[in-house]
Design a protein around this motif. Structure first.
Motif, PDB file in Angstrom:
ATOM      1  N   ALA A   1      -2.978   0.663  -9.612  1.00 57.15           N
ATOM      2  CA  ALA A   1      -3.905  -0.454  -9.395  1.00 57.15           C
ATOM      3  C   ALA A   1      -3.836  -0.957  -7.951  1.00 57.15           C
ATOM      4  CB  ALA A   1      -3.599  -1.572 -10.376  1.00 57.15           C
ATOM      5  N   TRP A   2      -2.622  -1.250  -7.464  1.00 60.34           N
ATOM      6  CA  TRP A   2      -2.574  -1.795  -6.101  1.00 60.34           C
ATOM      7  C   TRP A   2      -2.738  -0.712  -5.038  1.00 60.34           C
ATOM      8  CZ3 TRP A   2       0.086  -1.724  -1.514  1.00 60.34           C
ATOM      9  CH2 TRP A   2       1.326  -1.087  -1.486  1.00 60.34           C
ATOM     10  N   LEU A   3      -2.249   0.516  -5.343  1.00 56.61           N
ATOM     11  CA  LEU A   3      -2.478   1.620  -4.392  1.00 56.61           C
ATOM     12  C   LEU A   3      -3.974   1.834  -4.209  1.00 56.61           C
ATOM     13  CD1 LEU A   3       0.122   4.384  -5.450  1.00 56.61           C
ATOM     14  CD2 LEU A   3       0.244   2.815  -3.519  1.00 56.61           C
ATOM     15  N   GLY A   4      -4.677   1.777  -5.355  1.00 51.36           N
ATOM     16  CA  GLY A   4      -6.136   1.978  -5.340  1.00 51.36           C
ATOM     17  C   GLY A   4      -6.819   0.890  -4.524  1.00 51.36           C
ATOM     18  N   ALA A   5      -6.338  -0.352  -4.718  1.00 54.57           N
ATOM     19  CA  ALA A   5      -6.948  -1.475  -4.000  1.00 54.57           C
ATOM     20  C   ALA A   5      -6.744  -1.318  -2.491  1.00 54.57           C
ATOM     21  CB  ALA A   5      -6.349  -2.785  -4.494  1.00 54.57           C
ATOM     22  N   ALA A   6      -5.534  -0.862  -2.094  1.00 61.53           N
ATOM     23  CA  ALA A   6      -5.256  -0.674  -0.662  1.00 61.53           C
ATOM     24  C   ALA A   6      -6.096   0.479  -0.120  1.00 61.53           C
ATOM     25  CB  ALA A   6      -3.769  -0.408  -0.459  1.00 61.53           C
ATOM     26  N   GLU A   7      -6.161   1.572  -0.876  1.00 60.48           N
ATOM     27  CA  GLU A   7      -6.951   2.740  -0.435  1.00 60.48           C
ATOM     28  C   GLU A   7      -8.406   2.363  -0.197  1.00 60.48           C
ATOM     29  OE1 GLU A   7      -4.392   5.925  -2.938  1.00 60.48           O
ATOM     30  OE2 GLU A   7      -6.579   6.095  -3.113  1.00 60.48           O
ATOM     31  N   LYS A   8      -8.911   1.544  -1.133  1.00 62.86           N
ATOM     32  CA  LYS A   8     -10.321   1.152  -1.021  1.00 62.86           C
ATOM     33  C   LYS A   8     -10.533   0.392   0.297  1.00 62.86           C
ATOM     34  CE  LYS A   8     -14.124  -1.157  -3.274  1.00 62.86           C
ATOM     35  NZ  LYS A   8     -14.469  -1.860  -2.036  1.00 62.86           N
ATOM     36  N   ARG A   9      -9.572  -0.488   0.627  1.00 60.85           N
ATOM     37  CA  ARG A   9      -9.707  -1.260   1.866  1.00 60.85           C
ATOM     38  C   ARG A   9      -9.683  -0.330   3.083  1.00 60.85           C
ATOM     39  NH1 ARG A   9      -8.316  -7.008   1.090  1.00 60.85           N
ATOM     40  NH2 ARG A   9      -8.383  -7.287  -1.158  1.00 60.85           N
ATOM     41  N   ILE A  10      -8.818   0.700   3.020  1.00 59.13           N
ATOM     42  CA  ILE A  10      -8.763   1.639   4.155  1.00 59.13           C
ATOM     43  C   ILE A  10     -10.084   2.405   4.254  1.00 59.13           C
ATOM     44  CG2 ILE A  10      -7.572   3.636   5.145  1.00 59.13           C
ATOM     45  CD1 ILE A  10      -5.024   2.692   3.626  1.00 59.13           C
ATOM     46  N   LYS A  11     -10.578   2.821   3.086  1.00 58.28           N
ATOM     47  CA  LYS A  11     -11.852   3.564   3.105  1.00 58.28           C
ATOM     48  C   LYS A  11     -12.987   2.691   3.630  1.00 58.28           C
ATOM     49  CE  LYS A  11     -10.595   6.893  -0.430  1.00 58.28           C
ATOM     50  NZ  LYS A  11     -10.394   6.999  -1.873  1.00 58.28           N
ATOM     51  N   ASP A  12     -12.818   1.361   3.471  1.00 60.37           N
ATOM     52  CA  ASP A  12     -13.836   0.444   4.013  1.00 60.37           C
ATOM     53  C   ASP A  12     -13.595   0.157   5.493  1.00 60.37           C
ATOM     54  OD1 ASP A  12     -15.035   0.324   1.585  1.00 60.37           O
ATOM     55  OD2 ASP A  12     -14.170  -1.605   0.985  1.00 60.37           O
TER      56      ASP A  12
ATOM     57  N   ALA B   1      -4.123   0.644   7.804  1.00 60.06           N
ATOM     58  CA  ALA B   1      -3.270   0.612   6.608  1.00 60.06           C
ATOM     59  C   ALA B   1      -2.494  -0.693   6.452  1.00 60.06           C
ATOM     60  CB  ALA B   1      -2.313   1.801   6.637  1.00 60.06           C
ATOM     61  N   VAL B   2      -1.895  -1.231   7.536  1.00 58.09           N
ATOM     62  CA  VAL B   2      -1.076  -2.447   7.361  1.00 58.09           C
ATOM     63  C   VAL B   2      -1.928  -3.622   6.883  1.00 58.09           C
ATOM     64  CG1 VAL B   2       0.910  -2.000   8.847  1.00 58.09           C
ATOM     65  CG2 VAL B   2      -1.174  -2.879   9.855  1.00 58.09           C
ATOM     66  N   ARG B   3      -3.172  -3.696   7.403  1.00 55.44           N
ATOM     67  CA  ARG B   3      -4.037  -4.788   6.963  1.00 55.44           C
ATOM     68  C   ARG B   3      -4.441  -4.575   5.498  1.00 55.44           C
ATOM     69  NH1 ARG B   3      -9.862  -5.074   9.062  1.00 55.44           N
ATOM     70  NH2 ARG B   3      -8.951  -4.666  11.100  1.00 55.44           N
ATOM     71  N   ALA B   4      -4.706  -3.323   5.157  1.00 54.32           N
ATOM     72  CA  ALA B   4      -5.097  -3.000   3.781  1.00 54.32           C
ATOM     73  C   ALA B   4      -3.972  -3.333   2.801  1.00 54.32           C
ATOM     74  CB  ALA B   4      -5.449  -1.518   3.688  1.00 54.32           C
ATOM     75  N   VAL B   5      -2.727  -3.022   3.206  1.00 56.38           N
ATOM     76  CA  VAL B   5      -1.575  -3.295   2.342  1.00 56.38           C
ATOM     77  C   VAL B   5      -1.456  -4.802   2.116  1.00 56.38           C
ATOM     78  CG1 VAL B   5       0.962  -3.275   2.276  1.00 56.38           C
ATOM     79  CG2 VAL B   5      -0.280  -1.219   2.952  1.00 56.38           C
ATOM     80  N   ALA B   6      -1.539  -5.572   3.205  1.00 56.07           N
ATOM     81  CA  ALA B   6      -1.408  -7.027   3.085  1.00 56.07           C
ATOM     82  C   ALA B   6      -2.501  -7.591   2.182  1.00 56.07           C
ATOM     83  CB  ALA B   6      -1.466  -7.675   4.467  1.00 56.07           C
ATOM     84  N   GLY B   7      -3.721  -7.117   2.380  1.00 63.62           N
ATOM     85  CA  GLY B   7      -4.856  -7.624   1.596  1.00 63.62           C
ATOM     86  C   GLY B   7      -4.716  -7.284   0.120  1.00 63.62           C
ATOM     87  N   ALA B   8      -4.348  -6.030  -0.157  1.00 64.01           N
ATOM     88  CA  ALA B   8      -4.253  -5.591  -1.554  1.00 64.01           C
ATOM     89  C   ALA B   8      -3.132  -6.340  -2.277  1.00 64.01           C
ATOM     90  CB  ALA B   8      -4.009  -4.082  -1.603  1.00 64.01           C
TER      91      ALA B   8
END
Ligand code: PEP
Ligand code: MG
Length: 560
Positions: free
Chosen positions: A92-103, A107-114
């Motif tokens: 669930a959270w890996l997916g949420a971070a991946e989605k942010r990167i794809k957007d 990565a560090v911002r995506a991790v924090a956001g997710a």
């Protein structure tokens, strides 16, 4: 609250979690990776797949490291490390971070956001889920450090036995601690059921949580941690501090020799029992001098289940606990689902105040089949193992609820009792005893509901302290009702795990004390050192006080 010790050193107050006294220099966990997560422009479309890969590799590295550490740990420590590793790989959270990167997010911002997104969700869910927030933030920091090529954050390895102080501790850090080097824990946040507390219990090191003012104590300062009183004394007189440590060590050695059964020095018997949550815990408890199980928290067997376990499955699980304590007393509590322990299959309604909502026995109103099938399963387990378990219902508030529960239990040949954890039930204990054969006082919830203070709140931990005289007055009232009709009244909340308070409870007249297996020996040993008269005098003195500090002091004066 901060008071002054006779040594005029500041004494910080918190909630005692694991007994024992230690003195040493403070160490603090490493600071979080100094990375500006918002920095960096959005990624070009072409760079995004590689960034997803970099992120996935970092998360995998973190999970692998945690798993590796789990193989060197044992028991609860290994479980915590494995659970954190599993969360690090949670889809669930890996997916949420991946989605942010794809957007386009680096990565560090995506991790924090997710992670923020899931922290918000878990916090809103409250209870046990909210406690997982610390795990998630820990994973965020580890993955961020990995992505930034920085050392993994965490607890430094001290050269001398030290006291680990922190705002809160990441479960993965506490799980890997060496109890010879980190000899006590103190945290600003956390409750008695937090991961920090669980690990401290397993490591057997003194622990105090929810310590006000701890954040101001700097690394290197000398502190005396008293896990019995719940205090942290800053820069005490070294000789006096060492004396306190030596005395506590002597008491611990005496406890290690205690082999049961529970009784005062002059032979007044008070059964010392264990609280368990499954077969493995029951088998571990069987290794202690515990005379039986005073509380089997059945709901903890099913926290991860989406669907209701069948009667057969349940009977199998309950049978394991009955078999571990063959021929001895086992008290099985029916599902205490709801509030901080929601069960997916219990059909909890959406509630603004789950702790005051449909939890415990109240679930049976809309879903009587769930209770009936559980009692069938306990009956089946009893038949298979030849045991005669007692059963009790949680969160009873009225005599009618007790009557209904007792009828269901008796129709299956089970001995019925109820928990006293709602003040209304303590006040009407006499009426409730018209229907059931025993009472078991849950001081954790009794304190929560008497003091109108959330038991999970670190800020309100002084209010939910079982030494609150108002809580003990309700305990006294319940015990008197039991004594009047000669029916057993035990205590199975955390109060029974505090050796000093256990003696006070014995003085109030409780017939059994049920505590975490790790506390059984220290409770039994303390009881064996004092007379029934001392316990009664302490109980009387405590009931005459008006605060937890006065209550503890009064008991200490009489019981030593
Ligand atoms: C209690 O409330 O004291 C108790 C023993 O039940 P639990 O901690 O499981 O709510
Ligand atoms: Mg309870």
């Amino acid at each position: 609250m901060t008071t002054s010790s006779p040594l005029t050193s500041p004494v910080l107050h918190g909630v005692p979690v694991v007994a024992g006294v230690q003195y040493g220099p403070v160490i603090r966990p490493g600071t979080l990776p100094d990375v500006d997560v918002q920095a960096g422009a959005d990624l070009a479309e072409a760079d995004r797949p590689a960034e997803v890969e970099r992120f996935t590799a970092a998360a995998t590295t973190v999970a692998t490291r945690l798993r590796e550490r789990a193989t060197h740990a044992s028991g609860a420590a290994a479980e915590v490390l494995t659970a954190t590793a599993t969360l690090a790989q949670d889809r669930a959270w890996l997916g949420a971070a991946e989605k942010r990167i794809k957007d386009g997010a680096p990565a560090v911002r995506a991790v924090a956001g997710a992670v923020d997104q899931f922290v918000d969700m878990f916090t809103k869910m409250g209870g046990l889920m909210a406690e997982r927030v610390t795990d998630l933030r820990d994973i965020r920091d580890r993955v961020t450090a990995e992505l930034a090529g920085l050392p993994e954050p965490g607890v430094p390895m001290p050269d001398v036995p030290s006291i680990l102080c922190a705002e809160d501790l990441a479960p993965a850090d506490t799980a890997g601690l060496d109890p010879n080097l980190v000899v006590a824990l103190a945290t600003t946040l956390g409750g008695p059921t937090s991961h920090t507390a669980i690990i401290a219990r397993q490591l057997g090191i003194p622990c105090v949580v929810a310590v006000t003012g701890l954040d101001d104590v700097e690394a290197g300062a000398m502190v005396l941690v008293d896990g019995t009183l719940g205090t942290v004394t800053v820069n005490p007189d070294p000789a006096t501090a060492q004396q306190a440590v030596d005395e506590a060590r002597r008491a611990a050695a005496a406890a290690a020799n205690w082999a049961g059964p529970g009784a005062t020095a002059d032979g007044h018997q008070v059964a010392v029992l264990a609280n368990v949550q499954d077969g493995a815990a029951a088998r571990a408890a069987r290794e202690t001098p515990a005379e039986g199980v005073g509380l089997f928290r059945t709901e903890l067997c099913f926290l991860n289940r989406d669907t209701e376990p069948t009667v057969d499955e349940q009977a199998e699980i309950y049978g394991e606990v009955l078999a571990a304590f063959e021929g001895r007393k086992v008290v099985v509590r029916t599902l205490d689902a709801g509030s901080d322990k929601p069960l997916k299959f219990a059909g909890h309604p959406d509630e603004a105040n789950p702790a005051l909502g449909v939890r415990g026995i109240r679930i049976a109103e809309a879903n009587p089949g769930l209770l009936d099938r559980q009692l069938d399963a306990i009956g089946a387990a009893a038949e298979r193992t030849g045991a005669a378990p007692w059963v009790m219902a949680p969160m009873i508030a009225t005599a009618q609820e007790a009557e209904d529960f007792a009828a269901r239990a008796r129709s299956r040949g089970l001995t019925p009792g109820v928990m006293i954890e709602v003040p209304a039930a303590a006040l009407l204990a006499e009426k409730i005893l018209d229907h059931v054969d025993f009472l078991s006082i849950g001081t954790n919830d009794l304190a929560q509901y008497t003091m109108a203070a959330d038991r999970m709140s670190a800020q309100l931990a002084t209010l939910t302290d079982p030494w609150q005289p108002a809580v003990l007055a309700l305990v006294a009232m319940t015990v008197r009702a039991g004594a009047a009709v000669d029916k057993p009244v035990g205590v199975c909340g955390e109060a029974a795990a505090d050796p000093l308070l256990a003696c006070v409870l014995a003085g109030l007249g409780v017939t059994s004390l049920s505590a975490a297996a790790a506390a059984v020996q220290s409770v039994g040993a303390k009881l064996a050192q004092v007379s029934l008269q001392q316990c009664r005098d302490a109980a009387e003195a405590v009931l005459a006080t008006a605060s937890t500090a006065e209550a503890r002091a009064a008991a200490l004066e009489i019981l030593g």
